[in-house]
Enzyme design. Structure first.
Site, short mmCIF file in Angstrom:
data_model
loop_
_atom_site.label_atom_id
_atom_site.label_comp_id
_atom_site.label_asym_id
_atom_site.label_seq_id
_atom_site.Cartn_x
_atom_site.Cartn_y
_atom_site.Cartn_z
N GLY A 208 0.81 -1.21 0.00
CA GLY A 208 0.00 0.00 0.00
C GLY A 208 0.85 1.26 0.00
CB SER A 209 1.41 4.00 -1.90
OG SER A 209 2.34 3.05 -2.35
N GLY A 210 0.49 5.72 0.68
CA GLY A 210 -0.34 6.80 1.18
C GLY A 210 0.30 8.14 0.92
CB SER A 211 -0.66 11.54 2.05
OG SER A 211 -1.99 11.40 1.61
CG PHE A 212 2.29 11.87 5.15
CD1 PHE A 212 2.65 13.10 4.65
CD2 PHE A 212 1.07 11.76 5.80
CE1 PHE A 212 1.84 14.21 4.81
CE2 PHE A 212 0.25 12.85 5.97
CZ PHE A 212 0.63 14.08 5.46
N GLY A 213 3.99 8.06 2.67
CA GLY A 213 4.93 6.96 2.57
C GLY A 213 4.29 5.70 2.02
CB VAL A 215 2.27 -0.08 4.03
CG1 VAL A 215 2.22 -1.18 5.09
CG2 VAL A 215 1.77 1.24 4.62
CE LYS A 229 1.75 5.39 7.36
NZ LYS A 229 0.52 5.86 8.03
CG ASP A 324 -7.63 10.47 5.64
OD1 ASP A 324 -8.64 10.74 4.95
OD2 ASP A 324 -6.56 10.10 5.14
#
Length: 481
Positions: A208-213, A215, A229, A324
């Site tokens: 997975g990927s998000g706004s700040f990095g 996983v 993460k 969020d």
């Protein structure tokens, strides 16, 4: 709560649901509990209860749900429980039970996982336990003593190995000056260990990927599977996000929050090592053609999320605002229990605060009006986002896919109460099914709860304590369908 369950519990003869899970109750379950013949749902999991299961439980003829898991209950499972013909769920895992597992009545349909991690249960092979011995009681007693001494010996050897391992590890940590962050949890892990666990952060381990990095899935030297993460330190906000997640996940503990195992931090690298969730996210289950959740599973997942929010808003000394909430931040463990994750932009309210201002924006479609317009956040913002996510879970429509003035909330509200079939997920109900109307009534009740959560005015939104209570009541109605 601590102490013993009082015998006076037998006086609650009109009760249909009792949930005393996640407490510190000890001693025995009072036999007077068998007088609650109208009780449908009883959960005493995650306590410190001892003694045996009272035979009087077999008198609770209305019982459909019984969870005694994660206690210290010993003795046998009474054969008389085979009389509980309405029993649909029975979980006694992680106790000290022994003897034969009943095989008649409702036990014909129970899964083996509801009996795991007990002392010496035996019976049918479908429960994944050894067959019960046919020898005399004397031989059986000697065998139990032998098994007890064997387990004790294994435990002592394991304790010795663990002690030596911790001693070696502590010496190694003292020689490694690179980790100097104050937000480190109980055990530290080195950068090189994380690289080894994730195969150098390979793409094949990216989950997975998000706004700040991003996983990654990893396997530690101990064999534990984890989620790592890794924060993108090229983004200034990533530093604050790391600190925030460390503070929240270190300070607060709940079965429906993702557990942080440890962390790794130096000037050039920051990562959290989290409990791995093998079933991925709620988003995956809602929108992938390879997975499906029925009504009961979706409701159970959303009750789990509601319990997490209730704890964050009402069960902590300082309330936490997640900021969020969305399906991709709801992760599912091997038992499909939901865990709330990603606290990177969350806010902690002080004792004298009821709201605060922020410039950080969350995901479009889930943001409360006052959050999006003025940057004003409070616990009511999470209530709003939860309501939108509850609607999404049962319609399988994303809130950001509507155009113009129409929103997911308006689309659903226009269809209640008479046209639920027009908005419910097509895969969720069968138009020709026998219980169609009852299922639609249940979905309508759930959507009404959701609409109460996402009222335009924060003052008109319900609170998470009431949400949990209302959804638990709907769950009982669903079990009766």
């Amino acid at each position: 709560m601590v102490g013993s369950l009082p015998p006076e519990i037998g006086n609650l003869k009109a009760a249909t649901m009792i949930d005393m899970s996640m407490n510190q109750f000890s001693n025995e379950i009072p036999r007077e509990i068998g007088e609650l013949q109208n009780l449908v749902h009883l959960s005493l999991r995650h306590n410190k209860l001892q003694g045996s299961i009272p035979d009087s439980v077999s008198n609770m003829v209305g019982l459909e749900f019984l969870d005694l898991s994660h206690n210290n209950i010993s003795g046998i499972i009474p054969m008389s429980l085979e009389k509980l013909q309405n029993l649909k769920y029975f979980n006694v895992s992680v106790n000290k039970l022994y003897g034969e597992i009943p095989s008649g009545g409702p036990f014909k349909n129970f899964s083996s996982k509801f009996f795991i991690n007990n002392e010496a249960l035996c019976g049918s092979s479908r429960f994944s336990v050894p067959p019960c011995p046919t020898s005399s009681k004397h031989k059986s007693s000697r065998k139990k003593v032998f098994v007890l001494f064997l387990l004790l010996g294994i435990a002592l050897v394991f304790a010795l190995i663990t002690f030596v391992f911790i001693l070696i590890r502590n010496r190694r940590v003292k020689r490694t000056p690179q980790q100097d962050d104050s937000n480190i949890t109980r055990e530290r892990i080195s950068y090189h260990e994380l690289l080894q666990a994730t195969d150098d952060l390979s793409e094949s381990n990216l989950i997975g990927s998000g706004s700040f990095g991003s996983v990654y899935k990893g396997i530690l030297k101990s064999g534990i599977v984890v989620a790592v993460k890794v924060f993108n330190l090229q983004l200034d906000a990533a530093f604050k996000s790391f600190d925030t997640e460390c503070e929240v996940l270190r300070s607060f503990r709940h079965r429906n929050l993702v557990k942080v195992i440890t962390s790794c931090s130096n000037l050039d690298f920051k990562a959290l090592v989290l409990e791995y969730m093998p079933n991925g996210s709620l988003e995956k289950y809602l929108y992938s053609h390879n997975y499906f959740l029925d009504i009961r599973q979706r409701l159970s997942i959303m009750i789990d999320v509601a319990c997490a929010l209730e704890y964050l808003q009402h069960g902590c000394s300082s309330a936490v605002i997640h900021c969020d909430l969305k399906p991709s931040n709801v992760l599912l463990d091997e038992d499909m229990v939901a865990h709330l994750s990603d606290f990177g932009i969350s806010k902690l309210l002080g004792e004298d605060d009821s709201d605060l201002y922020t410039k950080t924006l969350a995901t479009y479609g889930y943001i409360a009006p006052e959050y999006g317009l003025d940057g004003l956040v409070s616990t009511k913002c999470d209530v709003y986002s939860y309501g939108i996510m509850l609607l999404e879970t049962f319609t399988r429509r994303k809130p950001n896919e509507f155009e113009g003035d129409l929103s997911l909330k308006q689309w659903v509200s226009y269809s209640l109460p008479d046209a639920v079939m027009d908005v419910v997920d097509d895969n969720l109900v069968t138009p020709t099914g026998k219980g169609l109307q009852k299922e639609l009534d249940v979905v309508a009740s759930i959507m009404n709860v959701a609409l109460e959560c996402c009222a335009e005015s924060p003052a008109r939104r319900t609170n998470m304590k009431d949400v949990v209570a209302m959804l638990q009541k709907i769950k009982i109605q669903l079990l009766a369908c």
